[in-house]
Design a protein around this motif. Structure first.
Motif, PDB file in Angstrom:
ATOM      1  N   PRO A 183       0.451  -0.987   0.165  1.00  0.00           N
ATOM      2  CA  PRO A 183       0.182   0.306  -0.430  1.00  0.00           C
ATOM      3  C   PRO A 183       0.838   1.322  -0.132  1.00  0.00           C
ATOM      4  N   VAL A 184       0.065   2.067  -1.082  1.00  0.00           N
ATOM      5  CA  VAL A 184       1.032   3.512  -0.707  1.00  0.00           C
ATOM      6  C   VAL A 184       0.965   3.774   0.460  1.00  0.00           C
ATOM      7  N   ALA A 185       1.655   4.472   1.523  1.00  0.00           N
ATOM      8  CA  ALA A 185       1.696   5.634   2.364  1.00  0.00           C
ATOM      9  C   ALA A 185       0.981   6.439   2.422  1.00  0.00           C
ATOM     10  N   ALA A 186      -0.104   6.914   3.268  1.00  0.00           N
ATOM     11  CA  ALA A 186      -1.404   7.978   3.830  1.00  0.00           C
ATOM     12  C   ALA A 186      -0.335   9.730   3.494  1.00  0.00           C
ATOM     13  N   ASN A 187      -1.254  10.421   2.663  1.00  0.00           N
ATOM     14  CA  ASN A 187       0.045  11.952   2.764  1.00  0.00           C
ATOM     15  C   ASN A 187       1.281  11.934   1.880  1.00  0.00           C
ATOM     16  N   VAL A 188       1.269  10.879   0.810  1.00  0.00           N
ATOM     17  CA  VAL A 188       2.966  10.818   0.256  1.00  0.00           C
ATOM     18  C   VAL A 188       2.143  10.824  -1.481  1.00  0.00           C
ATOM     19  N   MET A 189       2.819  11.931  -1.955  1.00  0.00           N
ATOM     20  CA  MET A 189       3.195  12.111  -3.304  1.00  0.00           C
ATOM     21  C   MET A 189       3.688  10.698  -4.037  1.00  0.00           C
ATOM     22  N   VAL A 190       2.993  10.105  -5.411  1.00  0.00           N
ATOM     23  CA  VAL A 190       3.719   9.225  -6.076  1.00  0.00           C
ATOM     24  C   VAL A 190       3.726   9.299  -7.622  1.00  0.00           C
ATOM     25  N   PRO A 191       5.085  10.172  -7.498  1.00  0.00           N
ATOM     26  CA  PRO A 191       5.141  10.101  -9.477  1.00  0.00           C
ATOM     27  C   PRO A 191       4.643   8.768 -10.642  1.00  0.00           C
ATOM     28  N   LEU A 192       3.770   8.618 -11.310  1.00  0.00           N
ATOM     29  CA  LEU A 192       3.836   7.210 -11.898  1.00  0.00           C
ATOM     30  C   LEU A 192       4.345   7.816 -13.909  1.00  0.00           C
ATOM     31  N   THR A 193       5.295   8.012 -13.619  1.00  0.00           N
ATOM     32  CA  THR A 193       5.412   7.548 -15.752  1.00  0.00           C
ATOM     33  C   THR A 193       4.052   7.496 -16.602  1.00  0.00           C
ATOM     34  N   VAL A 194       3.777   7.572 -17.556  1.00  0.00           N
ATOM     35  CA  VAL A 194       3.113   7.196 -18.520  1.00  0.00           C
ATOM     36  C   VAL A 194       3.507   7.897 -20.221  1.00  0.00           C
ATOM     37  N   ALA A 195       3.636   9.029 -19.678  1.00  0.00           N
ATOM     38  CA  ALA A 195       4.069   9.060 -21.849  1.00  0.00           C
ATOM     39  C   ALA A 195       5.594   7.991 -21.463  1.00  0.00           C
ATOM     40  N   GLY A 196       5.539   7.095 -23.040  1.00  0.00           N
ATOM     41  CA  GLY A 196       6.429   6.774 -23.328  1.00  0.00           C
ATOM     42  C   GLY A 196       6.347   5.344 -23.349  1.00  0.00           C
ATOM     43  N   VAL A 250     -10.557   8.601 -13.824  1.00  0.00           N
ATOM     44  CA  VAL A 250      -9.384  10.590 -14.422  1.00  0.00           C
ATOM     45  C   VAL A 250      -9.907  11.052 -15.428  1.00  0.00           C
ATOM     46  N   ILE A 251      -9.418  11.604 -16.359  1.00  0.00           N
ATOM     47  CA  ILE A 251      -8.848  12.374 -16.902  1.00  0.00           C
ATOM     48  C   ILE A 251      -7.780  13.567 -16.124  1.00  0.00           C
ATOM     49  N   THR A 252      -6.196  12.966 -16.585  1.00  0.00           N
ATOM     50  CA  THR A 252      -5.370  14.192 -16.172  1.00  0.00           C
ATOM     51  C   THR A 252      -4.014  14.864 -16.975  1.00  0.00           C
ATOM     52  N   GLY A 253      -4.449  15.829 -17.015  1.00  0.00           N
ATOM     53  CA  GLY A 253      -2.776  16.004 -17.714  1.00  0.00           C
ATOM     54  C   GLY A 253      -1.254  15.982 -17.826  1.00  0.00           C
ATOM     55  N   VAL A 254      -0.722  15.262 -18.467  1.00  0.00           N
ATOM     56  CA  VAL A 254       0.574  14.480 -18.007  1.00  0.00           C
ATOM     57  C   VAL A 254       1.285  15.506 -17.981  1.00  0.00           C
ATOM     58  N   GLY A 255       2.559  15.256 -16.879  1.00  0.00           N
ATOM     59  CA  GLY A 255       3.468  16.586 -15.980  1.00  0.00           C
ATOM     60  C   GLY A 255       4.837  16.219 -16.712  1.00  0.00           C
ATOM     61  N   THR A 256       5.226  17.746 -15.750  1.00  0.00           N
ATOM     62  CA  THR A 256       7.089  16.944 -15.938  1.00  0.00           C
ATOM     63  C   THR A 256       7.625  15.595 -16.229  1.00  0.00           C
ATOM     64  N   SER A 257       8.474  15.777 -16.959  1.00  0.00           N
ATOM     65  CA  SER A 257       8.877  13.951 -17.564  1.00  0.00           C
ATOM     66  C   SER A 257       7.773  13.065 -17.750  1.00  0.00           C
ATOM     67  N   GLY A 258       6.323  13.233 -17.772  1.00  0.00           N
ATOM     68  CA  GLY A 258       5.520  13.004 -18.527  1.00  0.00           C
ATOM     69  C   GLY A 258       5.082  11.600 -17.332  1.00  0.00           C
ATOM     70  N   GLN A 259       5.750  12.396 -16.597  1.00  0.00           N
ATOM     71  CA  GLN A 259       4.631  11.847 -15.019  1.00  0.00           C
ATOM     72  C   GLN A 259       3.138  12.088 -14.602  1.00  0.00           C
ATOM     73  N   VAL A 260       2.202  11.470 -13.966  1.00  0.00           N
ATOM     74  CA  VAL A 260       0.986  12.053 -13.518  1.00  0.00           C
ATOM     75  C   VAL A 260       1.666  11.987 -11.577  1.00  0.00           C
ATOM     76  N   CYS A 261       0.755  12.679 -11.211  1.00  0.00           N
ATOM     77  CA  CYS A 261       1.502  12.077  -9.533  1.00  0.00           C
ATOM     78  C   CYS A 261      -0.141  12.018  -8.735  1.00  0.00           C
ATOM     79  N   LEU A 262      -0.313  10.549  -7.950  1.00  0.00           N
ATOM     80  CA  LEU A 262      -1.135  10.958  -7.320  1.00  0.00           C
ATOM     81  C   LEU A 262      -0.731  10.215  -5.759  1.00  0.00           C
ATOM     82  N   LEU A 263      -1.612  11.333  -4.794  1.00  0.00           N
ATOM     83  CA  LEU A 263      -1.560  11.041  -3.639  1.00  0.00           C
ATOM     84  C   LEU A 263      -2.897  10.451  -2.895  1.00  0.00           C
TER      85      LEU A 263
END
Length: 157
Positions: free
Chosen positions: A62-75, A128-141
């Protein structure tokens, strides 16, 4: 769900258990749209038994509470490196407490909104529809510890 029409303008719907199914059409994309549907593919699964399309972003618990998790989607999985947005199905699996998951483009400010709301022990998903951000990543919290599953359904250029 956003999906491409199949043969004869049909879509397939599958359920792993007996259930009544209702499918409502909320709209469509014209042929000139920049939306590109994909056969759904798993990009992240923190469960010990999980797997993904490229065998990365698997396990870890499980991801920890209130910790931002980046996920590379682009590529990954046919998503071009210049994709501007992605259509995801985000699941909280076996949450350890009640809470929510927020998804946003990495590099942007975290929004004050939730994408998936859940209660202790109940697995739930949301599109969820979200923009792709820095380094081709989306962030989850997640506001509470939970396993997180992320599937991609398509992207926008």
């Amino acid at each position: 769900v956003i999906t491409k029409l199949g043969t004869a303008g049909k879509v397939g719907i599958y359920t792993s258990a007996t259930a009544h199914l209702i499918a409502d059409v909320a709209g469509y994309y014209p042929a000139s749209s920049t939306y590109a549907p994909l056969v759904p593919g798993r990009l992240k699964d923190t469960r010990a038994s999980g797997d993904t399309v490229d065998h990365t972003n698997v396990g870890g618990g499980p991801v920890a509470a209130n910790v931002m998790v980046p996920l590379t989607v682009a590529g990954r999985y046919g998503i071009p490196v210049d994709a501007t947005s992605v259509v995801l199905n985000v699941t909280a699996a076996g949450p350890q407490g009640s809470g929510f998951i927020t998804v946003w483009p990495c590099g942007a400010a975290q929004p004050n909104a939730s994408n998936v709301n859940f209660v202790t022990g109940v697995t739930i998903a949301n599109m969820v529809i979200t923009g792709v951000g820095t380094s081709g990543q989306v962030c989850l919290l997640s506001s509470a510890g939970t396993n997180v599953i992320v599937d991609v359904n398509g992207y926008y250029l």
